[in-house]
Motif scaffolding. Sequence first.
Motif, PDB file in Angstrom:
ATOM      1  N   MET A   1       0.843  -1.177   0.000  1.00  0.00           N
ATOM      2  CA  MET A   1       0.000   0.000   0.000  1.00  0.00           C
ATOM      3  C   MET A   1       0.893   1.246   0.000  1.00  0.00           C
ATOM      4  O   MET A   1       1.952   1.243   0.611  1.00  0.00           O
ATOM      5  N   THR A   2       0.403   2.269  -0.638  1.00  0.00           N
ATOM      6  CA  THR A   2       1.155   3.514  -0.739  1.00  0.00           C
ATOM      7  C   THR A   2       0.293   4.665  -0.255  1.00  0.00           C
ATOM      8  O   THR A   2      -0.883   4.757  -0.606  1.00  0.00           O
ATOM      9  N   ALA A   3       0.877   5.524   0.567  1.00  0.00           N
ATOM     10  CA  ALA A   3       0.152   6.670   1.119  1.00  0.00           C
ATOM     11  C   ALA A   3       0.863   7.966   0.769  1.00  0.00           C
ATOM     12  O   ALA A   3       2.094   8.038   0.775  1.00  0.00           O
ATOM     13  N   PHE A  25       3.436   0.411   4.892  1.00  0.00           N
ATOM     14  CA  PHE A  25       3.116   1.359   3.823  1.00  0.00           C
ATOM     15  C   PHE A  25       4.373   1.966   3.235  1.00  0.00           C
ATOM     16  O   PHE A  25       5.350   2.218   3.939  1.00  0.00           O
ATOM     17  N   ARG A  44      -0.318   6.213  -8.342  1.00  0.00           N
ATOM     18  CA  ARG A  44      -1.478   5.654  -7.647  1.00  0.00           C
ATOM     19  C   ARG A  44      -1.196   5.607  -6.149  1.00  0.00           C
ATOM     20  O   ARG A  44      -0.168   5.092  -5.720  1.00  0.00           O
ATOM     21  N   ASP A  46      -3.065   4.598  -2.344  1.00  0.00           N
ATOM     22  CA  ASP A  46      -4.196   3.950  -1.685  1.00  0.00           C
ATOM     23  C   ASP A  46      -4.887   4.929  -0.746  1.00  0.00           C
ATOM     24  O   ASP A  46      -6.100   4.869  -0.571  1.00  0.00           O
ATOM     25  N   ALA A  47      -4.086   5.800  -0.133  1.00  0.00           N
ATOM     26  CA  ALA A  47      -4.636   6.765   0.821  1.00  0.00           C
ATOM     27  C   ALA A  47      -3.869   8.079   0.726  1.00  0.00           C
ATOM     28  O   ALA A  47      -2.682   8.087   0.433  1.00  0.00           O
ATOM     29  N   GLU A  71      -8.289   5.533  -2.516  1.00  0.00           N
ATOM     30  CA  GLU A  71      -9.306   4.757  -1.802  1.00  0.00           C
ATOM     31  C   GLU A  71      -9.811   5.507  -0.575  1.00  0.00           C
ATOM     32  O   GLU A  71     -10.976   5.416  -0.219  1.00  0.00           O
ATOM     33  N   LEU A 109      -7.427   2.312   8.327  1.00  0.00           N
ATOM     34  CA  LEU A 109      -6.711   1.312   7.532  1.00  0.00           C
ATOM     35  C   LEU A 109      -7.536   0.053   7.302  1.00  0.00           C
ATOM     36  O   LEU A 109      -7.426  -0.577   6.250  1.00  0.00           O
ATOM     37  N   LEU A 112      -9.528   0.249   4.246  1.00  0.00           N
ATOM     38  CA  LEU A 112      -8.769   0.079   3.004  1.00  0.00           C
ATOM     39  C   LEU A 112      -8.556  -1.381   2.628  1.00  0.00           C
ATOM     40  O   LEU A 112      -8.229  -1.682   1.485  1.00  0.00           O
ATOM     41  N   GLU A 113      -8.714  -2.282   3.585  1.00  0.00           N
ATOM     42  CA  GLU A 113      -8.466  -3.691   3.327  1.00  0.00           C
ATOM     43  C   GLU A 113      -9.521  -4.237   2.378  1.00  0.00           C
ATOM     44  O   GLU A 113     -10.705  -3.937   2.519  1.00  0.00           O
TER      45      GLU A 113
END
Length: 129
Positions: A1-3, A25, A44, A46-47, A71, A109, A112-113
């Motif tokens: 995941m990337t924030a 992350f 991209r 995720d958050a 997301e 979090l 996000l799963e």
Amino acid sequence: MTALVIEPDEIAQRQILGLLAARGFRVVPIANADTGLELSQRLRFDAAFCSVHAPGLNWVELSERMQSRVEAFVLLSDRYDAELSADFEGDGRFVLSKPLQDSELEHVLRALEPQSPATVIPINKSGAA
């Protein structure tokens, strides 16, 4: 995941980075909302975590522009604000107060799963599982 973390305060930025990195992350920390929007158009995430005090584009417009690109959009306020939370939260949008608390971050979090598929339980001819 990337924030993506948009936070001008270095101490708060390090705290958020540490909490997210501890959970695996990859984190891209920046201080400006305009740069955050530009990055979200090329990469991209995720958050996105954004301070209400981030310079550049205001957080309302930023969240609207990023809504289809992330997301979760997490607004970081200086203290708990029930009215702000009621108005903003929902549909992948969250409000957390600084400094972040582990339990509140975990709530975000978990959203996000990916949802796990239903478990199929075979039933034999007698109707027993």
